[in-house]
Design a protein around this motif. Sequence first.
Motif, PDB file in Angstrom:
ATOM      1  N   ILE A  39       0.860  -1.184   0.000  1.00 14.12           N
ATOM      2  CA  ILE A  39       0.000   0.000   0.000  1.00 14.12           C
ATOM      3  C   ILE A  39       0.892   1.228   0.000  1.00 14.12           C
ATOM      4  O   ILE A  39       1.727   1.404   0.883  1.00 14.12           O
ATOM      5  CB  ILE A  39      -0.924   0.037   1.228  1.00 14.12           C
ATOM      6  CG1 ILE A  39      -1.890  -1.153   1.205  1.00 14.12           C
ATOM      7  CG2 ILE A  39      -1.709   1.347   1.271  1.00 14.12           C
ATOM      8  CD1 ILE A  39      -2.809  -1.222   2.420  1.00 14.12           C
ATOM      9  N   LEU A  40       0.726   2.054  -1.020  1.00 14.29           N
ATOM     10  CA  LEU A  40       1.457   3.308  -1.112  1.00 14.29           C
ATOM     11  C   LEU A  40       0.581   4.440  -0.590  1.00 14.29           C
ATOM     12  O   LEU A  40      -0.503   4.683  -1.119  1.00 14.29           O
ATOM     13  CB  LEU A  40       1.863   3.591  -2.565  1.00 14.29           C
ATOM     14  CG  LEU A  40       2.485   4.959  -2.831  1.00 14.29           C
ATOM     15  CD1 LEU A  40       3.818   5.112  -2.104  1.00 14.29           C
ATOM     16  CD2 LEU A  40       2.655   5.195  -4.327  1.00 14.29           C
ATOM     17  N   VAL A  41       1.048   5.110   0.452  1.00 16.62           N
ATOM     18  CA  VAL A  41       0.369   6.320   0.904  1.00 16.62           C
ATOM     19  C   VAL A  41       0.913   7.443   0.032  1.00 16.62           C
ATOM     20  O   VAL A  41       1.900   8.091   0.364  1.00 16.62           O
ATOM     21  CB  VAL A  41       0.617   6.592   2.400  1.00 16.62           C
ATOM     22  CG1 VAL A  41      -0.299   7.711   2.886  1.00 16.62           C
ATOM     23  CG2 VAL A  41       0.401   5.329   3.221  1.00 16.62           C
ATOM     24  N   GLY A  42       0.288   7.640  -1.110  1.00 17.39           N
ATOM     25  CA  GLY A  42       0.821   8.535  -2.127  1.00 17.39           C
ATOM     26  C   GLY A  42       0.561   9.993  -1.827  1.00 17.39           C
ATOM     27  O   GLY A  42      -0.464  10.345  -1.233  1.00 17.39           O
ATOM     28  N   ASP A  43       1.497  10.835  -2.266  1.00 14.43           N
ATOM     29  CA  ASP A  43       1.218  12.267  -2.161  1.00 14.43           C
ATOM     30  C   ASP A  43       0.147  12.683  -3.165  1.00 14.43           C
ATOM     31  O   ASP A  43      -0.292  13.835  -3.174  1.00 14.43           O
ATOM     32  CB  ASP A  43       2.484  13.111  -2.309  1.00 14.43           C
ATOM     33  CG  ASP A  43       3.155  12.985  -3.665  1.00 14.43           C
ATOM     34  OD1 ASP A  43       2.701  12.174  -4.496  1.00 14.43           O
ATOM     35  OD2 ASP A  43       4.163  13.701  -3.896  1.00 14.43           O
ATOM     36  N   ASP A  82       4.949   8.059   0.775  1.00 18.55           N
ATOM     37  CA  ASP A  82       5.514   8.957  -0.225  1.00 18.55           C
ATOM     38  C   ASP A  82       6.101  10.179   0.480  1.00 18.55           C
ATOM     39  O   ASP A  82       5.440  10.788   1.325  1.00 18.55           O
ATOM     40  CB  ASP A  82       4.396   9.419  -1.170  1.00 18.55           C
ATOM     41  CG  ASP A  82       4.794   9.361  -2.624  1.00 18.55           C
ATOM     42  OD1 ASP A  82       5.990   9.227  -2.904  1.00 18.55           O
ATOM     43  OD2 ASP A  82       3.891   9.461  -3.467  1.00 18.55           O
ATOM     44  N   MET A  83       7.319  10.550   0.131  1.00 13.11           N
ATOM     45  CA  MET A  83       7.903  11.756   0.692  1.00 13.11           C
ATOM     46  C   MET A  83       7.486  12.945  -0.173  1.00 13.11           C
ATOM     47  O   MET A  83       7.735  12.956  -1.382  1.00 13.11           O
ATOM     48  CB  MET A  83       9.417  11.642   0.748  1.00 13.11           C
ATOM     49  CG  MET A  83       9.921  10.520   1.655  1.00 13.11           C
ATOM     50  SD  MET A  83       9.263  10.609   3.342  1.00 13.11           S
ATOM     51  CE  MET A  83       9.863  12.213   3.854  1.00 13.11           C
ATOM     52  N   ALA A 110       8.529   1.696   4.813  1.00 15.23           N
ATOM     53  CA  ALA A 110       9.484   2.169   3.809  1.00 15.23           C
ATOM     54  C   ALA A 110       9.005   3.528   3.320  1.00 15.23           C
ATOM     55  O   ALA A 110       7.867   3.938   3.591  1.00 15.23           O
ATOM     56  CB  ALA A 110       9.591   1.178   2.639  1.00 15.23           C
ATOM     57  N   VAL A 111       9.869   4.213   2.588  1.00 15.35           N
ATOM     58  CA  VAL A 111       9.494   5.487   1.983  1.00 15.35           C
ATOM     59  C   VAL A 111       9.745   5.430   0.484  1.00 15.35           C
ATOM     60  O   VAL A 111      10.550   4.626   0.012  1.00 15.35           O
ATOM     61  CB  VAL A 111      10.276   6.679   2.586  1.00 15.35           C
ATOM     62  CG1 VAL A 111       9.969   6.813   4.066  1.00 15.35           C
ATOM     63  CG2 VAL A 111      11.780   6.531   2.352  1.00 15.35           C
ATOM     64  N   VAL A 133      14.078   2.203   0.878  1.00 13.27           N
ATOM     65  CA  VAL A 133      13.717   3.217  -0.107  1.00 13.27           C
ATOM     66  C   VAL A 133      13.174   2.567  -1.375  1.00 13.27           C
ATOM     67  O   VAL A 133      13.806   1.687  -1.959  1.00 13.27           O
ATOM     68  CB  VAL A 133      14.923   4.102  -0.470  1.00 13.27           C
ATOM     69  CG1 VAL A 133      14.563   5.070  -1.608  1.00 13.27           C
ATOM     70  CG2 VAL A 133      15.402   4.880   0.748  1.00 13.27           C
ATOM     71  N   MET A 134      11.999   3.024  -1.784  1.00 13.48           N
ATOM     72  CA  MET A 134      11.445   2.713  -3.094  1.00 13.48           C
ATOM     73  C   MET A 134      11.748   3.916  -3.986  1.00 13.48           C
ATOM     74  O   MET A 134      11.323   5.030  -3.686  1.00 13.48           O
ATOM     75  CB  MET A 134       9.940   2.475  -2.994  1.00 13.48           C
ATOM     76  CG  MET A 134       9.233   2.268  -4.319  1.00 13.48           C
ATOM     77  SD  MET A 134       7.434   1.998  -4.093  1.00 13.48           S
ATOM     78  CE  MET A 134       7.428   0.309  -3.469  1.00 13.48           C
ATOM     79  N   ALA A 135      12.505   3.699  -5.052  1.00 14.12           N
ATOM     80  CA  ALA A 135      12.832   4.787  -5.975  1.00 14.12           C
ATOM     81  C   ALA A 135      11.702   4.970  -6.984  1.00 14.12           C
ATOM     82  O   ALA A 135      10.817   4.118  -7.109  1.00 14.12           O
ATOM     83  CB  ALA A 135      14.151   4.493  -6.678  1.00 14.12           C
ATOM     84  N   HIS A 136      11.734   6.077  -7.711  1.00 16.69           N
ATOM     85  CA  HIS A 136      10.649   6.418  -8.643  1.00 16.69           C
ATOM     86  C   HIS A 136      11.240   7.235  -9.786  1.00 16.69           C
ATOM     87  O   HIS A 136      11.755   8.335  -9.563  1.00 16.69           O
ATOM     88  CB  HIS A 136       9.592   7.221  -7.886  1.00 16.69           C
ATOM     89  CG  HIS A 136       8.407   7.646  -8.706  1.00 16.69           C
ATOM     90  ND1 HIS A 136       7.268   8.159  -8.136  1.00 16.69           N
ATOM     91  CD2 HIS A 136       8.172   7.670 -10.042  1.00 16.69           C
ATOM     92  CE1 HIS A 136       6.392   8.465  -9.080  1.00 16.69           C
ATOM     93  NE2 HIS A 136       6.931   8.187 -10.258  1.00 16.69           N
ATOM     94  N   LEU A 137      11.173   6.691 -10.994  1.00 13.08           N
ATOM     95  CA  LEU A 137      11.693   7.365 -12.185  1.00 13.08           C
ATOM     96  C   LEU A 137      10.622   7.427 -13.264  1.00 13.08           C
ATOM     97  O   LEU A 137       9.592   6.769 -13.184  1.00 13.08           O
ATOM     98  CB  LEU A 137      12.926   6.631 -12.720  1.00 13.08           C
ATOM     99  CG  LEU A 137      14.181   6.645 -11.841  1.00 13.08           C
ATOM    100  CD1 LEU A 137      15.239   5.712 -12.421  1.00 13.08           C
ATOM    101  CD2 LEU A 137      14.737   8.054 -11.694  1.00 13.08           C
TER     102      LEU A 137
END
Length: 270
Positions: A39-43, A82-83, A110-111, A133-137
């Motif tokens: 589950i991603l707590v997304g911005d 999500d940061m 995790a973030v 850390v989960m990266a995002h590109l």
Amino acid sequence: MRTTVRDVLSKAGEEPITMLTAYDAVTAEIVDERGVDVILVGDSVGNTAHGHETTLPVTVDQMADHTTAVARGAEDALVVADMPFLSYGHDDKESIENAGRMLKEAGAHAVKLESGPHTVELTEKLSHLGIPVMAHLGLTPQSVNQQGYALQGTSEEAADRMLELAAAHEDAGAFSLVLERVPAPLAARITDALEIPTIGIGAGPDCDGQVLVVDDAVGLSDWTPSFVEEFGNVREAMGDAIESYTEAVESGEFPGAEHSEGVEELDELY
């Protein structure tokens, strides 16, 4: 049993990873009960729940509050916070404190960082401190003022740069990589090049997993991107229920006798 970072890593190339966003305890509970891995707590909560046009206004305090709620509702899924914009990347001390807060106070496991050259060293530092850390590109919504929402990695140079950044974040300790709005052949190329799993959103079928904004997936949004599949029509169902409620109140059908309490027990008192 709680999904761990190691579980997510072990699925790379072996078993599809499922990920959805959630922003509150009730949604998290529903998503969790249906067996979603992450589950991603997304911005994206800035768009879905706070009415903003972009994710930029979302604050660290808001993300911590939503993450706390999701962590309460999810028993098995890995919870990733999500940061938000400007909470990381410009000052290591502040970046580490903000990311650490999501684990220490909010209950995330995790973030996620919208990534670039500026997050490689930070990813390594966070990983060494025990903050996965989960990266995002690809399309990174916090860079909307620079890149808009266009398809990313459409030139050979851009594709090579994305592949280099993906490898750099893997080497720095990222346990997974989100690829957003990336040409499917490029996403497949990056997936093949990495040992950590890739999770796609608008990146084709060859990633190790998929993620969608839950509002889009269940049909709650009033508009969805072209790469989204709506797997329900919650917006219509909610509308029908609210219309039925309004009609019942206006007609006097609700509340009825069955909805009234203390009628017999307190009859003599009144």
